[in-house]
Design an enzyme around this catalytic site. Sequence first.
Site, mmCIF file in Angstrom:
data_model
loop_
_atom_site.group_PDB
_atom_site.id
_atom_site.type_symbol
_atom_site.label_atom_id
_atom_site.label_comp_id
_atom_site.label_asym_id
_atom_site.label_seq_id
_atom_site.Cartn_x
_atom_site.Cartn_y
_atom_site.Cartn_z
ATOM 1 N N MET A 11 0.853 -1.190 0.000
ATOM 2 C CA MET A 11 0.000 0.000 0.000
ATOM 3 C C MET A 11 0.893 1.245 0.000
ATOM 4 O O MET A 11 1.129 1.852 1.043
ATOM 5 C CB MET A 11 -0.930 -0.008 1.214
ATOM 6 C CG MET A 11 -1.967 1.108 1.195
ATOM 7 S SD MET A 11 -3.038 1.063 2.646
ATOM 8 C CE MET A 11 -3.904 -0.468 2.376
ATOM 9 N N PRO A 12 1.421 1.635 -1.165
ATOM 10 C CA PRO A 12 2.345 2.774 -1.221
ATOM 11 C C PRO A 12 1.642 4.091 -0.880
ATOM 12 O O PRO A 12 0.470 4.295 -1.204
ATOM 13 C CB PRO A 12 2.815 2.783 -2.677
ATOM 14 C CG PRO A 12 2.417 1.471 -3.240
ATOM 15 C CD PRO A 12 1.230 1.013 -2.473
ATOM 16 N N TYR A 13 2.404 4.955 -0.226
ATOM 17 C CA TYR A 13 1.935 6.309 0.071
ATOM 18 C C TYR A 13 3.011 7.275 -0.404
ATOM 19 O O TYR A 13 4.167 7.185 0.027
ATOM 20 C CB TYR A 13 1.690 6.477 1.565
ATOM 21 C CG TYR A 13 1.458 7.913 1.991
ATOM 22 C CD1 TYR A 13 0.238 8.541 1.779
ATOM 23 C CD2 TYR A 13 2.481 8.644 2.595
ATOM 24 C CE1 TYR A 13 0.034 9.857 2.160
ATOM 25 C CE2 TYR A 13 2.288 9.955 2.987
ATOM 26 C CZ TYR A 13 1.058 10.560 2.769
ATOM 27 O OH TYR A 13 0.865 11.863 3.138
#
Length: 211
Positions: free
Chosen positions: A1-3
């Site tokens: 879940m990249p931010y």
Amino acid sequence: MPYVKVEVTKDGVTREQKAALVQGVTALLQQVLNKDPSLTFVTIDEVDTDNWGVGGELVSDLRRKKAAAPAPSPAPIIGPSVLADTTGELPALLDCIATYLDGLYFADVERLARVFHPRARYFSTAEGSLKELDMPTYFDVVRGRVPASASQQPRYDRLLSVDLAGPHTALVKLECALSPRHFTDYLSLVKEQGQWRIISKVFEVRQLPPT
């Protein structure tokens, strides 16, 4: 879940540019890291130049210094098509246009206020529907710009035609560039109390190709 958090200076980034940035970052993560776009989060923060420092100085101060530096020599206004100048008003009219172009290049509201009539109007359909601004609103827009002079952009000022209908009325077509945008302006001018002033501005704008 990249931010991914993107921080840029607050320089009038448009909604369309932000959308393109979000799409581009998301696509890059999918391409390079095989990340699911539906689980990729991108935020964009716009930071006021008074709150961003480089090399020990505020960006706002650095830009003011650059704006105050000598500007590159402007390209000559070339190739005017002057229709029936029997009035002797052309030199004064060209002075008005030169001040207008300087006002745009330096984002200088004081210069623009000298050449726009107080009751002048600004019109454009560049965003799809008719946009009309009075001068106080237009001048606020100019105040919010980063001057082209701050980055010493080359001047691109072209006077394409001048139609002097008489000693008090004229129509001017010109081109100028404030990177990354190129403008074609149609200016209606009137002479009142011995001074030429712009009474209406209608323009077309397009994006310049990357260099």
